[in-house]
Design a protein around this motif. Structure first.
Motif, PDB file in Angstrom:
ATOM      1  N   VAL A 136       0.840  -1.202   0.000  1.00 44.70           N
ATOM      2  CA  VAL A 136       0.000   0.000   0.000  1.00 44.70           C
ATOM      3  C   VAL A 136       0.873   1.249   0.000  1.00 44.70           C
ATOM      4  O   VAL A 136       0.639   2.197  -0.752  1.00 44.70           O
ATOM      5  N   GLN A 137       1.913   1.254   0.848  1.00 49.35           N
ATOM      6  CA  GLN A 137       2.813   2.404   0.924  1.00 49.35           C
ATOM      7  C   GLN A 137       3.538   2.616  -0.410  1.00 49.35           C
ATOM      8  O   GLN A 137       3.663   3.750  -0.884  1.00 49.35           O
ATOM      9  N   ALA A 138       3.983   1.537  -1.025  1.00 54.78           N
ATOM     10  CA  ALA A 138       4.662   1.647  -2.322  1.00 54.78           C
ATOM     11  C   ALA A 138       3.702   2.176  -3.380  1.00 54.78           C
ATOM     12  O   ALA A 138       4.071   3.041  -4.195  1.00 54.78           O
ATOM     13  N   ASP A 139       2.452   1.696  -3.378  1.00 57.10           N
ATOM     14  CA  ASP A 139       1.455   2.182  -4.342  1.00 57.10           C
ATOM     15  C   ASP A 139       1.177   3.662  -4.145  1.00 57.10           C
ATOM     16  O   ASP A 139       1.059   4.416  -5.111  1.00 57.10           O
ATOM     17  N   GLU A 140       1.072   4.098  -2.870  1.00 62.13           N
ATOM     18  CA  GLU A 140       0.819   5.511  -2.591  1.00 62.13           C
ATOM     19  C   GLU A 140       1.979   6.379  -3.066  1.00 62.13           C
ATOM     20  O   GLU A 140       1.765   7.460  -3.624  1.00 62.13           O
ATOM     21  N   LEU A 196       4.034   5.682  -5.456  1.00 63.32           N
ATOM     22  CA  LEU A 196       4.011   5.648  -6.920  1.00 63.32           C
ATOM     23  C   LEU A 196       2.961   6.616  -7.459  1.00 63.32           C
ATOM     24  O   LEU A 196       3.212   7.362  -8.402  1.00 63.32           O
ATOM     25  N   GLN A 197       1.794   6.638  -6.842  1.00 63.12           N
ATOM     26  CA  GLN A 197       0.715   7.521  -7.277  1.00 63.12           C
ATOM     27  C   GLN A 197       1.086   8.989  -7.043  1.00 63.12           C
ATOM     28  O   GLN A 197       0.769   9.851  -7.862  1.00 63.12           O
ATOM     29  N   SER A 198       1.746   9.282  -5.918  1.00 62.36           N
ATOM     30  CA  SER A 198       2.087  10.672  -5.608  1.00 62.36           C
ATOM     31  C   SER A 198       3.234  11.193  -6.491  1.00 62.36           C
ATOM     32  O   SER A 198       3.388  12.392  -6.655  1.00 62.36           O
ATOM     33  N   SER A 199       4.004  10.304  -7.067  1.00 55.72           N
ATOM     34  CA  SER A 199       5.131  10.733  -7.902  1.00 55.72           C
ATOM     35  C   SER A 199       4.694  10.976  -9.350  1.00 55.72           C
ATOM     36  O   SER A 199       5.469  11.503 -10.132  1.00 55.72           O
ATOM     37  N   LYS A 200       3.469  10.635  -9.697  1.00 54.17           N
ATOM     38  CA  LYS A 200       2.981  10.824 -11.077  1.00 54.17           C
ATOM     39  C   LYS A 200       2.519  12.218 -11.299  1.00 54.17           C
ATOM     40  O   LYS A 200       2.050  12.950 -10.562  1.00 54.17           O
TER      41      LYS A 200
END
Length: 88
Positions: free
Chosen positions: A78-82, A84-88
């Motif tokens: 979940v932390q990795a997905d978050e 990844l989403q915030s870096s887009k």
């Protein structure tokens, strides 16, 4: 105060510890003991337990997960997905 208890050495040289001795030492099945051999005799001492020795000795709280490894893996994902989403 001293107390005397006796036991019999078994066929495979195992020495069962009487209830009184186990209780006094605070040991249970799977506990380790140290034998200290001295000129005057032998002392039996309990070995301090490690955290690994305690694994599974406490029931989980109802309504909580028993699989912490899975929970940690899910939280990391979940932390990795978050991130990844915030870096887009």
């Amino acid at each position: 105060m001293s107390q005397t208890v006796q036991t019999v050495v078994e066929d495979v040289h195992e020495l069962p510890l009487p209830d009184e001795v186990r209780q006094k030492l605070g040991i249970v099945k799977g506990s380790m003991v140290t034998y200290v051999i001295e000129e005057s005799g032998v002392r039996i001492l309990p070995v301090a337990s490690s955290i690994a020795h305690l694994f599974g000795s406490v029931e989980p709280i109802p309504g909580t997960s028993e699989d912490f490894d899975n929970e940690i893996e899910e939280a990391l994902q979940v932390q990795a997905d978050e991130k990844l989403q915030s870096s887009k």
